[in-house]
Design a protein around this motif. Structure first.
Motif, PDB file in Angstrom:
ATOM      1  N   ILE A   1      28.767  48.457  49.100  1.00 26.84           N
ATOM      2  CA  ILE A   1      29.045  47.726  47.860  1.00 26.84           C
ATOM      3  C   ILE A   1      30.498  47.247  47.852  1.00 26.84           C
ATOM      4  N   MET A   2      31.398  48.117  48.263  1.00 31.20           N
ATOM      5  CA  MET A   2      32.818  47.723  48.249  1.00 31.20           C
ATOM      6  C   MET A   2      33.097  46.618  49.260  1.00 31.20           C
ATOM      7  N   ALA A   3      32.369  46.658  50.380  1.00 29.06           N
ATOM      8  CA  ALA A   3      32.531  45.586  51.383  1.00 29.06           C
ATOM      9  C   ALA A   3      32.116  44.241  50.786  1.00 29.06           C
ATOM     10  N   ALA A   4      31.123  44.276  49.888  1.00 30.69           N
ATOM     11  CA  ALA A   4      30.644  43.025  49.277  1.00 30.69           C
ATOM     12  C   ALA A   4      31.671  42.440  48.309  1.00 30.69           C
ATOM     13  N   LEU A   5      32.667  43.264  47.938  1.00 30.92           N
ATOM     14  CA  LEU A   5      33.699  42.778  47.008  1.00 30.92           C
ATOM     15  C   LEU A   5      34.871  42.130  47.736  1.00 30.92           C
ATOM     16  N   ASP A   6      34.848  42.246  49.069  1.00 29.81           N
ATOM     17  CA  ASP A   6      36.004  41.814  49.849  1.00 29.81           C
ATOM     18  C   ASP A   6      36.359  40.350  49.644  1.00 29.81           C
ATOM     19  N   ASP A   7      35.331  39.510  49.512  1.00 28.70           N
ATOM     20  CA  ASP A   7      35.649  38.077  49.405  1.00 28.70           C
ATOM     21  C   ASP A   7      35.660  37.588  47.952  1.00 28.70           C
ATOM     22  N   VAL A   8      35.701  38.500  46.985  1.00 30.18           N
ATOM     23  CA  VAL A   8      35.838  38.062  45.586  1.00 30.18           C
ATOM     24  C   VAL A   8      37.247  37.512  45.388  1.00 30.18           C
ATOM     25  N   ARG A   9      37.334  36.263  44.949  1.00 32.19           N
ATOM     26  CA  ARG A   9      38.655  35.645  44.698  1.00 32.19           C
ATOM     27  C   ARG A   9      38.687  35.141  43.267  1.00 32.19           C
TER      28      ARG A   9
ATOM     29  N   ALA B   1      21.430  47.410  46.299  1.00 31.01           N
ATOM     30  CA  ALA B   1      22.351  47.137  45.187  1.00 31.01           C
ATOM     31  C   ALA B   1      22.651  45.646  45.176  1.00 31.01           C
ATOM     32  N   PHE B   2      22.910  45.123  43.970  1.00 26.26           N
ATOM     33  CA  PHE B   2      23.225  43.709  43.819  1.00 26.26           C
ATOM     34  C   PHE B   2      24.655  43.565  43.311  1.00 26.26           C
ATOM     35  N   VAL B   3      25.400  42.664  43.909  1.00 19.68           N
ATOM     36  CA  VAL B   3      26.778  42.400  43.483  1.00 19.68           C
ATOM     37  C   VAL B   3      26.877  40.921  43.143  1.00 19.68           C
ATOM     38  N   TYR B   4      27.336  40.623  41.923  1.00 18.77           N
ATOM     39  CA  TYR B   4      27.377  39.209  41.525  1.00 18.77           C
ATOM     40  C   TYR B   4      28.316  39.016  40.345  1.00 18.77           C
ATOM     41  N   GLU B   5      28.742  37.757  40.165  1.00 22.97           N
ATOM     42  CA  GLU B   5      29.543  37.444  38.995  1.00 22.97           C
ATOM     43  C   GLU B   5      28.760  36.635  37.971  1.00 22.97           C
ATOM     44  N   ASN B   6      28.196  35.512  38.408  1.00 23.76           N
ATOM     45  CA  ASN B   6      27.652  34.582  37.410  1.00 23.76           C
ATOM     46  C   ASN B   6      26.235  34.895  36.972  1.00 23.76           C
ATOM     47  N   VAL B   7      26.002  34.712  35.671  1.00 19.99           N
ATOM     48  CA  VAL B   7      24.656  34.792  35.114  1.00 19.99           C
ATOM     49  C   VAL B   7      24.397  33.433  34.468  1.00 19.99           C
TER      50      VAL B   7
END
Ligand code: ATP
Ligand code: MG
Length: 377
Positions: free
Chosen positions: A84-92, A150-156
């Motif tokens: 999950i934390m790896a999926a946050l790596d490219d959050v800008r 697990a799902f990681v996302y910003e937009n709804v």
């Protein structure tokens, strides 16, 4: 890590004994509309869409499917803190943010608040201009921890909502080329109606371009429903017969009544459950309560629904713009009713007077001939 789309459906309408059937219809509608573009599976009370080449295109189709209330393009990862934390790596991002963790899988070892703080740390390390704000953040990074993944996302993204098309039956919608009738059809489809369109064309008074415009409107509504049929009915003979034989002040009223008669025939042929129009109370001279009522008397076997009956024009226009029909509707091609419109239409038609005028016509012959062209299609 894989990019997938989650499409959520409204709970309220999908409760009770009908739920499996509603979900089957909704899944079928999604799968049909995404055919050749993506695959759809129902897991864990949401649709998971995979296998697409273009996430935005697939998400747009999903969010425009009636019954879907929201859509997110997400990263699907293994149920481990590291993944999950790896999926946050490219959050800008910049500005304020918070991490919202939903730990549906209680076997996930770290508690929600603790894990949200850890993930917030990862984001802050990579984004120097961010600050945590739990009450009114500009960005919410969602982490949804489920049994299998697990799902990681910003937009709804908001979906169109409503009920799956087909769950409420079928409507034959009188489609004119104006602003109102496509919006009426959209609203009917939103409540679960399958839509077939009937358009009355009056060549040579109305042009190929006018017809092309109506076809375009039908296609736009079809983008929400998965496709609508359009039946084009020749209306020239009827319009000329009314003009030749009847008191001109009843022209519009009688034309409308013919449209309803034929629409009902078409409706019975395609096993529709209702007729639908874009009529709106008091919008124009022909849409007084008396004018609208005079149309009811000729439909004997199907009800006439009028979703826009009490809308303000500005509300209809706003909706037309939102669904994408407005720009086409305002293209300046003549409608049969504008061609044959009399100088002084009757505002409150008396039904007996209307019927007396119609007695001057061979109603059955006219209806049969117009309908024959449809039946022969
Ligand atoms: P619209 O924007 O839908 O054309 P309008 O305000 O122009 O609505 P009218 O032209 O009075 O209203 O028509 C009322 C309704 O009758 C339309 O909403 C439509 O359902 C139906 N109708 C009118 N003309 C046609 C046509 N040529 N073919 C099919 N239906 C029609
Ligand atoms: Mg019109």
């Amino acid at each position: 890590m894989e990019k997938v789309i989650i499409a959520r459906f409204g709970e309220v309408h999908l409760k009770g004994g009908n739920r499996p059937w509603f979900l089957k219809m909704l899944r079928g509608n999604l799968a049909k509309r995404l055919d050749g573009i993506a695959r759809v599976a129902l897991t864990d009370n949401r649709f998971v869409i995979t296998g697409f080449a273009n996430a935005d295109d697939a998400a747009t189709i999903a969010k425009n499917t009636f019954g879907i209330i929201s859509v997110s393009v997400v990263k699907r990862v293994d149920v481990t803190p590291e993944a999950i934390m790896a999926a946050l790596d490219d959050v800008r991002i910049d500005g304020t943010f918070k991490v919202a963790v939903n730990r549906a899988n209680k076997r996930f070892v770290v508690r929600s608040t603790e894990f949200a703080a850890t993930c917030g740390g990862v984001i802050m390390r990579n984004n120097p201009n961010v600050r945590v704000d739990l009450s009114n953040p500009r960005h919410i990074i969602n982490i949804d921890i489920r049994e299998q993944c697990a799902f990681v996302y910003e937009n709804v993204l908001d979906g169109v909502g409503g009920l799956p098309v087909g769950t409420a039956g079928r409507a034959v919608v009188l489609l004119s080329g104006g602003i109102d009738s496509p919006v009426a059809a959209f609203l009917g489809a939103k409540r679960g109606l399958n839509i077939d369109f009937v358009h009355f064309a009056t060549p040579p008074y109305t042009s190929e371009l006018a017809l092309a415009k109506v076809e375009k409107l039908g296609r736009i509504v079809g983008e929400y429903t998965g496709g609508c049929r359009l039946f084009v009915i020749p209306f020239t003979e009827i319009s000329r017969a009314i003009q030749k034989n009847c008191d001109h002040k009843y022209m519009i009223t009688i034309m409308r009544r013919f449209m309803v008669r034929i629409a009902e025939r078409v409706g019975l042929h395609v096993r529709a459950d209702c007729i639908m129009t874009g009529e709106n109370l008091a919008q124009v001279a022909s849409q007084t309560i008396e004018g609208i009522a005079s149309n009811n008397f000729v439909a004997t076997r199907l009800p006439i629904l009028r979703p826009l009956i009490t809308f303000d024009k500005s509300e209809i226009v706003a909706l037309a713009k939102r669904i994408g029909t407005y720009e086409v509707s305002i293209e300046p091609h003549e409608d049969c009713c504008t061609v044959f419109v009399p100088a002084n239409p009757v505002i409150k038609p008396n039904i007996r007077a209307v019927e007396a005028e119609e007695e001057k016509l061979d109603i059955d012959g006219l209806v049969n001939r117009a309908n024959a062209s449809f039946a022969g299609n």
